[in-house]
Design a protein around this motif. Sequence first.
Motif, PDB file in Angstrom:
ATOM      1  N   GLY A 135       0.812  -1.202   0.000  1.00 28.54           N
ATOM      2  CA  GLY A 135       0.000   0.000   0.000  1.00 28.54           C
ATOM      3  C   GLY A 135       0.851   1.260   0.000  1.00 28.54           C
ATOM      4  O   GLY A 135       2.017   1.246   0.388  1.00 28.54           O
ATOM      5  N   GLY A 136       0.267   2.364  -0.456  1.00 31.96           N
ATOM      6  CA  GLY A 136       0.921   3.646  -0.416  1.00 31.96           C
ATOM      7  C   GLY A 136       2.126   3.799  -1.317  1.00 31.96           C
ATOM      8  O   GLY A 136       2.983   4.649  -1.079  1.00 31.96           O
ATOM      9  N   ILE A 137       2.188   2.993  -2.357  1.00 32.96           N
ATOM     10  CA  ILE A 137       3.378   3.006  -3.221  1.00 32.96           C
ATOM     11  C   ILE A 137       3.153   3.810  -4.500  1.00 32.96           C
ATOM     12  O   ILE A 137       4.068   4.004  -5.288  1.00 32.96           O
ATOM     13  N   GLY A 138       1.909   4.294  -4.723  1.00 35.62           N
ATOM     14  CA  GLY A 138       1.644   5.137  -5.878  1.00 35.62           C
ATOM     15  C   GLY A 138       0.781   4.521  -6.957  1.00 35.62           C
ATOM     16  O   GLY A 138       0.806   4.971  -8.103  1.00 35.62           O
ATOM     17  N   LYS A 139      -0.025   3.517  -6.598  1.00 39.35           N
ATOM     18  CA  LYS A 139      -0.856   2.859  -7.619  1.00 39.35           C
ATOM     19  C   LYS A 139      -1.868   3.828  -8.228  1.00 39.35           C
ATOM     20  O   LYS A 139      -2.062   3.850  -9.447  1.00 39.35           O
ATOM     21  N   THR A 140      -2.508   4.625  -7.373  1.00 40.60           N
ATOM     22  CA  THR A 140      -3.492   5.570  -7.901  1.00 40.60           C
ATOM     23  C   THR A 140      -2.825   6.657  -8.723  1.00 40.60           C
ATOM     24  O   THR A 140      -3.351   7.085  -9.751  1.00 40.60           O
ATOM     25  N   LEU A 141      -1.647   7.104  -8.309  1.00 39.20           N
ATOM     26  CA  LEU A 141      -0.907   8.091  -9.093  1.00 39.20           C
ATOM     27  C   LEU A 141      -0.621   7.550 -10.487  1.00 39.20           C
ATOM     28  O   LEU A 141      -0.832   8.235 -11.494  1.00 39.20           O
ATOM     29  N   VAL A 142      -0.161   6.307 -10.550  1.00 41.30           N
ATOM     30  CA  VAL A 142       0.104   5.674 -11.841  1.00 41.30           C
ATOM     31  C   VAL A 142      -1.182   5.562 -12.660  1.00 41.30           C
ATOM     32  O   VAL A 142      -1.183   5.821 -13.871  1.00 41.30           O
ATOM     33  N   SER A 143      -2.271   5.196 -12.006  1.00 44.31           N
ATOM     34  CA  SER A 143      -3.559   5.064 -12.705  1.00 44.31           C
ATOM     35  C   SER A 143      -3.984   6.389 -13.326  1.00 44.31           C
ATOM     36  O   SER A 143      -4.453   6.431 -14.472  1.00 44.31           O
ATOM     37  N   ASP A 174     -12.106   1.454 -10.218  1.00 41.27           N
ATOM     38  CA  ASP A 174     -11.396   1.494  -8.941  1.00 41.27           C
ATOM     39  C   ASP A 174     -11.924   0.366  -8.064  1.00 41.27           C
ATOM     40  O   ASP A 174     -13.097   0.371  -7.684  1.00 41.27           O
ATOM     41  N   THR A 175     -11.069  -0.607  -7.749  1.00 37.20           N
ATOM     42  CA  THR A 175     -11.500  -1.736  -6.916  1.00 37.20           C
ATOM     43  C   THR A 175     -11.051  -1.589  -5.464  1.00 37.20           C
ATOM     44  O   THR A 175     -11.277  -2.487  -4.655  1.00 37.20           O
ATOM     45  N   ASP A 176     -10.403  -0.471  -5.129  1.00 33.24           N
ATOM     46  CA  ASP A 176      -9.912  -0.253  -3.761  1.00 33.24           C
ATOM     47  C   ASP A 176     -11.102  -0.029  -2.833  1.00 33.24           C
ATOM     48  O   ASP A 176     -11.916   0.871  -3.056  1.00 33.24           O
ATOM     49  N   GLN A 177     -11.183  -0.830  -1.781  1.00 29.73           N
ATOM     50  CA  GLN A 177     -12.335  -0.739  -0.871  1.00 29.73           C
ATOM     51  C   GLN A 177     -12.091   0.163   0.334  1.00 29.73           C
ATOM     52  O   GLN A 177     -13.031   0.550   1.017  1.00 29.73           O
ATOM     53  N   GLU A 178     -10.844   0.487   0.615  1.00 27.04           N
ATOM     54  CA  GLU A 178     -10.532   1.321   1.777  1.00 27.04           C
ATOM     55  C   GLU A 178     -10.212   2.758   1.376  1.00 27.04           C
ATOM     56  O   GLU A 178     -10.621   3.699   2.053  1.00 27.04           O
ATOM     57  N   ASN A 179      -9.481   2.925   0.299  1.00 28.58           N
ATOM     58  CA  ASN A 179      -9.068   4.266  -0.152  1.00 28.58           C
ATOM     59  C   ASN A 179      -9.342   4.397  -1.642  1.00 28.58           C
ATOM     60  O   ASN A 179      -8.420   4.299  -2.456  1.00 28.58           O
ATOM     61  N   ALA A 180     -10.599   4.620  -1.979  1.00 30.47           N
ATOM     62  CA  ALA A 180     -11.005   4.678  -3.384  1.00 30.47           C
ATOM     63  C   ALA A 180     -10.668   6.048  -3.973  1.00 30.47           C
ATOM     64  O   ALA A 180     -11.536   6.774  -4.468  1.00 30.47           O
ATOM     65  N   THR A 181      -9.385   6.396  -3.948  1.00 30.38           N
ATOM     66  CA  THR A 181      -8.952   7.726  -4.385  1.00 30.38           C
ATOM     67  C   THR A 181      -9.166   7.945  -5.869  1.00 30.38           C
ATOM     68  O   THR A 181      -9.560   9.034  -6.307  1.00 30.38           O
ATOM     69  N   PHE A 182      -8.913   6.934  -6.671  1.00 27.67           N
ATOM     70  CA  PHE A 182      -9.044   7.062  -8.128  1.00 27.67           C
ATOM     71  C   PHE A 182     -10.456   7.497  -8.501  1.00 27.67           C
ATOM     72  O   PHE A 182     -10.647   8.309  -9.406  1.00 27.67           O
ATOM     73  N   SER A 183     -11.438   6.966  -7.805  1.00 24.13           N
ATOM     74  CA  SER A 183     -12.834   7.278  -8.137  1.00 24.13           C
ATOM     75  C   SER A 183     -13.216   8.715  -7.778  1.00 24.13           C
ATOM     76  O   SER A 183     -14.300   9.180  -8.140  1.00 24.13           O
ATOM     77  N   GLU A 222     -18.187  -3.616 -23.549  1.00 23.07           N
ATOM     78  CA  GLU A 222     -18.035  -2.423 -24.369  1.00 23.07           C
ATOM     79  C   GLU A 222     -16.628  -2.338 -24.967  1.00 23.07           C
ATOM     80  O   GLU A 222     -15.668  -2.877 -24.421  1.00 23.07           O
ATOM     81  N   GLU A 223     -16.543  -1.647 -26.093  1.00 24.39           N
ATOM     82  CA  GLU A 223     -15.257  -1.409 -26.739  1.00 24.39           C
ATOM     83  C   GLU A 223     -14.507  -0.303 -26.001  1.00 24.39           C
ATOM     84  O   GLU A 223     -15.094   0.503 -25.292  1.00 24.39           O
ATOM     85  N   GLY A 224     -13.188  -0.260 -26.201  1.00 23.08           N
ATOM     86  CA  GLY A 224     -12.403   0.845 -25.674  1.00 23.08           C
ATOM     87  C   GLY A 224     -11.311   0.415 -24.725  1.00 23.08           C
ATOM     88  O   GLY A 224     -11.224  -0.751 -24.323  1.00 23.08           O
ATOM     89  N   ASN A 225     -10.461   1.366 -24.375  1.00 24.16           N
ATOM     90  CA  ASN A 225      -9.378   1.119 -23.439  1.00 24.16           C
ATOM     91  C   ASN A 225      -9.869   1.223 -21.998  1.00 24.16           C
ATOM     92  O   ASN A 225     -10.776   2.003 -21.698  1.00 24.16           O
ATOM     93  N   CYS A 226      -9.251   0.444 -21.115  1.00 18.64           N
ATOM     94  CA  CYS A 226      -9.660   0.414 -19.712  1.00 18.64           C
ATOM     95  C   CYS A 226      -8.440   0.501 -18.796  1.00 18.64           C
ATOM     96  O   CYS A 226      -7.395  -0.078 -19.091  1.00 18.64           O
ATOM     97  N   VAL A 227      -8.607   1.208 -17.676  1.00 21.07           N
ATOM     98  CA  VAL A 227      -7.598   1.273 -16.624  1.00 21.07           C
ATOM     99  C   VAL A 227      -8.242   0.790 -15.339  1.00 21.07           C
ATOM    100  O   VAL A 227      -9.308   1.282 -14.947  1.00 21.07           O
ATOM    101  N   VAL A 228      -7.602  -0.179 -14.676  1.00 17.29           N
ATOM    102  CA  VAL A 228      -8.136  -0.750 -13.439  1.00 17.29           C
ATOM    103  C   VAL A 228      -7.151  -0.495 -12.301  1.00 17.29           C
ATOM    104  O   VAL A 228      -6.054  -1.062 -12.272  1.00 17.29           O
ATOM    105  N   ASP A 229      -7.548   0.378 -11.374  1.00 14.11           N
ATOM    106  CA  ASP A 229      -6.729   0.658 -10.191  1.00 14.11           C
ATOM    107  C   ASP A 229      -7.135  -0.316  -9.091  1.00 14.11           C
ATOM    108  O   ASP A 229      -8.324  -0.539  -8.857  1.00 14.11           O
ATOM    109  N   ASN A 230      -6.141  -0.879  -8.438  1.00 18.73           N
ATOM    110  CA  ASN A 230      -6.410  -1.915  -7.440  1.00 18.73           C
ATOM    111  C   ASN A 230      -5.694  -1.578  -6.134  1.00 18.73           C
ATOM    112  O   ASN A 230      -4.501  -1.256  -6.141  1.00 18.73           O
ATOM    113  N   GLY A 231      -6.405  -1.633  -5.021  1.00 12.54           N
ATOM    114  CA  GLY A 231      -5.806  -1.310  -3.733  1.00 12.54           C
ATOM    115  C   GLY A 231      -5.051  -2.477  -3.131  1.00 12.54           C
ATOM    116  O   GLY A 231      -5.190  -3.626  -3.549  1.00 12.54           O
TER     117      GLY A 231
END
Length: 242
Positions: free
Chosen positions: A13-21, A40-49, A83-92
């Motif tokens: 945790g806290g290593i920059g996953k959301t920043l990268v996302s 955003d699949t993070d259940q404690e810190n859903a920062t990306f959302s 659906e078509e298109g590019n996707c980004v999945v942030d994971n906590g």
Amino acid sequence: MHNTVHFILQGKGGIGKTLVSTILAQWLAPKDETALRCFDTDQENATFSRYKAMNVKHVPVMTDNRMIDPKRFDALMIDILEEEGNCVVDNGANTFSPLMAYLLENDCFALLEESGRKVYVHVIVGGGDTLHDTAMGFVSTAKSTNVPLVLWENEHFGLLQSASGKQFTNSATYEDNAKRVVGRVVLSQRNADTFGADLKKMNIARLTADEVRASEKFNVMEKQRIKVVFRDLFEQLDKVQW
């Protein structure tokens, strides 16, 4: 670039996953006419959302008694595939192990490939005191999947080198898995009083680089430094062998 799926995976945790996302999402958005979809699949810190401009969908995988239900990841996969298109999945960090187990058990990477999606896993390795744990996370991810990896080297915790001064990318840990890596992106350690403060201000406000550019709350030099950072990161992403 079309129909790519990007998982940001690292157990620490806290290593920059959301920043990268957020960086990856901003780089990807103009690459395809189809709207980028972010999860955003993070259940404690859903920062990306909380980045409203990215219209991130939060995936609730935790039950009322605060236990993660792996079957709830079905909703994520269905959304990606429908659906078509590019996707980004942030994971906590709290969902790293359950999501990885789900992806492997259900052979999701193969399913996505068979459905015409190109899958990439983005792994962050940090410097300083975080190096050992994040390097082990890199190895674990590399050995458990067969999809292309993008390595993000986060220098905000210190340089990625051992006590003896050996660079992570020159270590056996990295070299044993280097063939899987299709690109590297360095999150460079910059002046904390200028670049660091500006990026912190931007991230606290949950703004994109485009929003900063249009904001009256950032002065001309703050905007310039953020422009420099994102130009560097986007140029590095352009060089990845997608």
